[in-house]
Design a protein around this motif. Structure first.
Motif, PDB file in Angstrom:
ATOM      1  N   GLN A 146       0.825  -1.201   0.000  1.00  0.00           N
ATOM      2  CA  GLN A 146       0.000   0.000   0.000  1.00  0.00           C
ATOM      3  C   GLN A 146       0.865   1.259   0.000  1.00  0.00           C
ATOM      4  OE1 GLN A 146      -0.367  -2.603   2.034  1.00  0.00           O
ATOM      5  NE2 GLN A 146      -2.354  -3.448   1.374  1.00  0.00           N
ATOM      6  N   ALA A 147       1.953   1.219   0.798  1.00  0.00           N
ATOM      7  CA  ALA A 147       2.849   2.380   0.861  1.00  0.00           C
ATOM      8  C   ALA A 147       3.593   2.552  -0.457  1.00  0.00           C
ATOM      9  CB  ALA A 147       3.837   2.213   2.013  1.00  0.00           C
ATOM     10  N   LEU A 148       4.001   1.435  -1.067  1.00  0.00           N
ATOM     11  CA  LEU A 148       4.667   1.503  -2.369  1.00  0.00           C
ATOM     12  C   LEU A 148       3.755   2.110  -3.419  1.00  0.00           C
ATOM     13  CD1 LEU A 148       6.599  -1.901  -2.718  1.00  0.00           C
ATOM     14  CD2 LEU A 148       7.598   0.389  -2.859  1.00  0.00           C
ATOM     15  N   ALA A 149       2.512   1.659  -3.432  1.00  0.00           N
ATOM     16  CA  ALA A 149       1.553   2.171  -4.414  1.00  0.00           C
ATOM     17  C   ALA A 149       1.349   3.672  -4.228  1.00  0.00           C
ATOM     18  CB  ALA A 149       0.227   1.433  -4.275  1.00  0.00           C
ATOM     19  N   LYS A 150       1.253   4.111  -2.985  1.00  0.00           N
ATOM     20  CA  LYS A 150       1.066   5.530  -2.711  1.00  0.00           C
ATOM     21  C   LYS A 150       2.288   6.338  -3.127  1.00  0.00           C
ATOM     22  CE  LYS A 150      -0.310   8.722   0.963  1.00  0.00           C
ATOM     23  NZ  LYS A 150      -0.685   8.844   2.405  1.00  0.00           N
ATOM     24  N   MET A 151       3.494   5.812  -2.840  1.00  0.00           N
ATOM     25  CA  MET A 151       4.728   6.504  -3.211  1.00  0.00           C
ATOM     26  C   MET A 151       4.841   6.640  -4.725  1.00  0.00           C
ATOM     27  SD  MET A 151       7.282   4.602  -0.507  1.00  0.00           S
ATOM     28  CE  MET A 151       8.775   5.334  -1.157  1.00  0.00           C
ATOM     29  N   ALA A 152       4.434   5.583  -5.436  1.00  0.00           N
ATOM     30  CA  ALA A 152       4.565   5.576  -6.897  1.00  0.00           C
ATOM     31  C   ALA A 152       3.424   6.317  -7.583  1.00  0.00           C
ATOM     32  CB  ALA A 152       4.638   4.146  -7.410  1.00  0.00           C
ATOM     33  N   GLY A 153       2.320   6.488  -6.878  1.00  0.00           N
ATOM     34  CA  GLY A 153       1.180   7.175  -7.488  1.00  0.00           C
ATOM     35  C   GLY A 153       0.321   6.272  -8.338  1.00  0.00           C
ATOM     36  N   VAL A 154       0.245   4.975  -7.963  1.00  0.00           N
ATOM     37  CA  VAL A 154      -0.624   4.028  -8.675  1.00  0.00           C
ATOM     38  C   VAL A 154      -1.501   3.324  -7.644  1.00  0.00           C
ATOM     39  CG1 VAL A 154       0.982   3.644 -10.567  1.00  0.00           C
ATOM     40  CG2 VAL A 154       1.113   2.190  -8.542  1.00  0.00           C
ATOM     41  N   ASN A 155      -2.580   2.691  -8.116  1.00  0.00           N
ATOM     42  CA  ASN A 155      -3.406   1.942  -7.181  1.00  0.00           C
ATOM     43  C   ASN A 155      -2.828   0.545  -6.954  1.00  0.00           C
ATOM     44  OD1 ASN A 155      -4.383   0.171  -9.299  1.00  0.00           O
ATOM     45  ND2 ASN A 155      -5.761   1.822  -9.923  1.00  0.00           N
ATOM     46  N   ASP A 156      -3.345  -0.159  -5.966  1.00  0.00           N
ATOM     47  CA  ASP A 156      -2.803  -1.479  -5.597  1.00  0.00           C
ATOM     48  C   ASP A 156      -2.858  -2.454  -6.764  1.00  0.00           C
ATOM     49  OD1 ASP A 156      -2.506  -0.363  -3.150  1.00  0.00           O
ATOM     50  OD2 ASP A 156      -3.899  -1.674  -2.085  1.00  0.00           O
ATOM     51  N   PHE A 157      -3.981  -2.442  -7.479  1.00  0.00           N
ATOM     52  CA  PHE A 157      -4.141  -3.404  -8.576  1.00  0.00           C
ATOM     53  C   PHE A 157      -3.102  -3.157  -9.671  1.00  0.00           C
ATOM     54  CE2 PHE A 157      -5.879  -4.451 -12.768  1.00  0.00           C
ATOM     55  CZ  PHE A 157      -6.084  -5.815 -12.598  1.00  0.00           C
ATOM     56  N   LYS A 158      -2.938  -1.891 -10.033  1.00  0.00           N
ATOM     57  CA  LYS A 158      -1.967  -1.577 -11.093  1.00  0.00           C
ATOM     58  C   LYS A 158      -0.553  -1.897 -10.648  1.00  0.00           C
ATOM     59  CE  LYS A 158      -2.930   1.471 -14.088  1.00  0.00           C
ATOM     60  NZ  LYS A 158      -3.256   2.704 -14.846  1.00  0.00           N
ATOM     61  N   LEU A 159      -0.263  -1.690  -9.371  1.00  0.00           N
ATOM     62  CA  LEU A 159       1.067  -2.031  -8.861  1.00  0.00           C
ATOM     63  C   LEU A 159       1.313  -3.530  -8.999  1.00  0.00           C
ATOM     64  CD1 LEU A 159       3.707  -1.528  -7.333  1.00  0.00           C
ATOM     65  CD2 LEU A 159       2.419  -1.715  -5.195  1.00  0.00           C
ATOM     66  N   LYS A 160       0.363  -4.336  -8.563  1.00  0.00           N
ATOM     67  CA  LYS A 160       0.560  -5.791  -8.574  1.00  0.00           C
ATOM     68  C   LYS A 160       0.586  -6.344 -10.004  1.00  0.00           C
ATOM     69  CE  LYS A 160      -1.779  -6.401  -4.122  1.00  0.00           C
ATOM     70  NZ  LYS A 160      -2.982  -6.963  -3.440  1.00  0.00           N
ATOM     71  N   SER A 161      -0.447  -6.022 -10.775  1.00  0.00           N
ATOM     72  CA  SER A 161      -0.541  -6.589 -12.122  1.00  0.00           C
ATOM     73  C   SER A 161       0.470  -5.945 -13.065  1.00  0.00           C
ATOM     74  CB  SER A 161      -1.957  -6.409 -12.675  1.00  0.00           C
ATOM     75  OG  SER A 161      -2.289  -5.025 -12.757  1.00  0.00           O
ATOM     76  N   GLY A 162       0.659  -4.625 -12.935  1.00  0.00           N
ATOM     77  CA  GLY A 162       1.589  -3.926 -13.820  1.00  0.00           C
ATOM     78  C   GLY A 162       3.033  -4.330 -13.584  1.00  0.00           C
ATOM     79  N   PHE A 163       3.414  -4.490 -12.338  1.00  0.00           N
ATOM     80  CA  PHE A 163       4.789  -4.883 -12.025  1.00  0.00           C
ATOM     81  C   PHE A 163       5.091  -6.259 -12.622  1.00  0.00           C
ATOM     82  CE2 PHE A 163       8.471  -6.116  -9.603  1.00  0.00           C
ATOM     83  CZ  PHE A 163       9.120  -4.918  -9.310  1.00  0.00           C
ATOM     84  N   LYS A 164       4.178  -7.192 -12.446  1.00  0.00           N
ATOM     85  CA  LYS A 164       4.374  -8.542 -12.990  1.00  0.00           C
ATOM     86  C   LYS A 164       4.407  -8.509 -14.513  1.00  0.00           C
ATOM     87  CE  LYS A 164       4.576 -13.102 -12.987  1.00  0.00           C
ATOM     88  NZ  LYS A 164       3.503 -13.930 -12.401  1.00  0.00           N
ATOM     89  N   ALA A 165       3.542  -7.719 -15.126  1.00  0.00           N
ATOM     90  CA  ALA A 165       3.506  -7.640 -16.591  1.00  0.00           C
ATOM     91  C   ALA A 165       4.789  -7.031 -17.150  1.00  0.00           C
ATOM     92  CB  ALA A 165       2.295  -6.817 -17.035  1.00  0.00           C
ATOM     93  N   CYS A 166       5.342  -6.039 -16.448  1.00  0.00           N
ATOM     94  CA  CYS A 166       6.542  -5.355 -16.940  1.00  0.00           C
ATOM     95  C   CYS A 166       7.823  -6.151 -16.706  1.00  0.00           C
ATOM     96  CB  CYS A 166       6.683  -3.994 -16.261  1.00  0.00           C
ATOM     97  SG  CYS A 166       5.529  -2.756 -16.845  1.00  0.00           S
ATOM     98  N   PHE A 167       7.938  -6.734 -15.527  1.00  0.00           N
ATOM     99  CA  PHE A 167       9.224  -7.294 -15.125  1.00  0.00           C
ATOM    100  C   PHE A 167       9.236  -8.809 -14.975  1.00  0.00           C
ATOM    101  CE2 PHE A 167       8.821  -3.013 -13.074  1.00  0.00           C
ATOM    102  CZ  PHE A 167       9.602  -2.344 -14.010  1.00  0.00           C
ATOM    103  N   GLY A 168       8.087  -9.434 -15.175  1.00  0.00           N
ATOM    104  CA  GLY A 168       8.050 -10.895 -15.143  1.00  0.00           C
ATOM    105  C   GLY A 168       8.076 -11.495 -13.759  1.00  0.00           C
ATOM    106  N   LEU A 169       8.062 -10.653 -12.726  1.00  0.00           N
ATOM    107  CA  LEU A 169       8.079 -11.114 -11.342  1.00  0.00           C
ATOM    108  C   LEU A 169       7.077 -10.295 -10.548  1.00  0.00           C
ATOM    109  CD1 LEU A 169      11.951 -11.165 -10.728  1.00  0.00           C
ATOM    110  CD2 LEU A 169      10.520 -13.191 -11.034  1.00  0.00           C
ATOM    111  N   THR A 170       6.529 -10.886  -9.505  1.00  0.00           N
ATOM    112  CA  THR A 170       5.715 -10.100  -8.594  1.00  0.00           C
ATOM    113  C   THR A 170       6.646  -9.201  -7.779  1.00  0.00           C
ATOM    114  OG1 THR A 170       5.836 -11.671  -6.759  1.00  0.00           O
ATOM    115  CG2 THR A 170       4.088 -12.024  -8.386  1.00  0.00           C
TER     116      THR A 170
END
Length: 317
Positions: free
Chosen positions: A236-260
């Motif tokens: 939650q803190a990471l998402a807030k720092m980055a300016g994205v919501n939780d879903f985009k952080l989880k799904s987007g990170f995996k889609a971009c970098f191949g890892l959760t």
């Protein structure tokens, strides 16, 4: 046209160093102390590790009609190079991907501080092959000739991030080991090249549903994780720092970098723990604690799963 290997050989034959053995060179006594280790991998990559303390600044000139790509990592000291009246500087903690052809370079070794660096000379054919493969899906072209466009030299600079530094240290550790593994050296060198080609030429495909701004924010998440891996923020803190919501952080990170996010955190923790053990900077318990593990048994189990060897075996080496 002069080949990459012959270019490196002639560079050291004409410079301020003398052969010590088949791998190492020493500076001439009046020049300084330390050594340079150099080896050529199966694919033709030139790996050169400098660990020199110069007595005095000893400029020298080297010229070649050949072509070269060099990935450089400055770990201590700062060297200046002038190519075609343009000065290139690389201070400690910085790296560069440099391109040169038909050039004359004047080198200014640093003094009095110790100069430690790692250089990877990349055959132009290998770079162009990688460039074509990486850029195909993006419909982009950036081969050697396009990058230089008739110039003698060009360089792209970057900060050495935590992951890259861990790879550099691992490569140096394998390289300076008497029982060095040529396959491990090749693997580390290729991973470093791939990593920085992707970063410097912005070659990460944008997954569906993510904007360019989203990608920048997710890269920021990676940087945050690397800078505070021992005590990372919550999702939650990471998402807030980055300016994205939780879903985009989880799904987007995996889609971009191949890892959760958690998988990536585990990888960089274990990589840094490996560096600490290889450098002799910590025992197993200390390494586990420094990268954020409170349970040494869990750390050892995950270390073994990733590397196929127990952390105690690395420490004993």
């Amino acid at each position: 046209m002069e080949s990459l290997t012959s270019m490196y050989k002639r560079y050291f034959d004409e410079s301020l160093f003398s052969p010590k053995n088949e791998v190492s060179l020493m500076p001439r006594p009046e020049v300084g102390t330390g050594s340079i280790d150099r080896i050529t991998t199966y694919s033709g990559i030139e790996i050169v590790y400098y660990n020199i303390c110069y007595h005095a600044s000893c400029p020298f000139v080297f010229a070649s009609k050949g072509r070269m790509v060099e990935l450089q990592f400055a770990l201590s000291g700062q060297r200046q190079v002038m190519v075609s009246d343009q000065i290139y500087e690389l201070p400690a903690g910085k790296g560069a991907l440099a391109f040169m052809q038909n050039f004359q370079a004047q080198f200014y070794p640093p003094t009095p501080e110790r100069y430690v660096s790692l250089a990877l000379g990349i055959p132009v054919t290998l770079f162009d092959y990688a460039a074509n493969q990486l850029a195909t899906s993006l419909n982009r072209k950036f081969e050697f000739n396009r990058i230089l466009d008739g110039q003698a030299s060009r360089a792209y600079y970057f900060d050495i991030d935590t992951r890259s530094m861990a790879l550099v240290k691992q490569l140096i550790s394998v390289f300076t080991n008497a029982n060095r593994s040529p396959l491990m050296m090749e693997a580390f060198a290729l991973e470093l090249l791939n990593r920085h080609m992707i970063q410097l030429f912005d070659l990460i495909p944008r997954p569906r549903g993510l904007s360019t701004g989203d990608l920048q924010k997710l890269h920021r998440v990676k940087q945050v994780l690397e800078s505070c891996m021992a005590d990372p923020p919550s999702l939650q803190a990471l998402a807030k720092m980055a300016g994205v919501n939780d879903f985009k952080l989880k799904s987007g990170f995996k889609a971009c970098f191949g890892l959760t996010v958690f998988e990536y955190l585990r990888h960089i923790r274990l990589d840094y723990a490996m560096k600490l053990l290889q450098d002799g900077e910590a025992n197993v318990t200390e390494a586990a604690m420094r990268v954020g593990y409170s349970n040494v048994s869990a750390f050892s189990e995950q270390f073994f799963r990733r590397y196929g060897v127990k952390p105690s075996a690395i420490k004993n080496q």
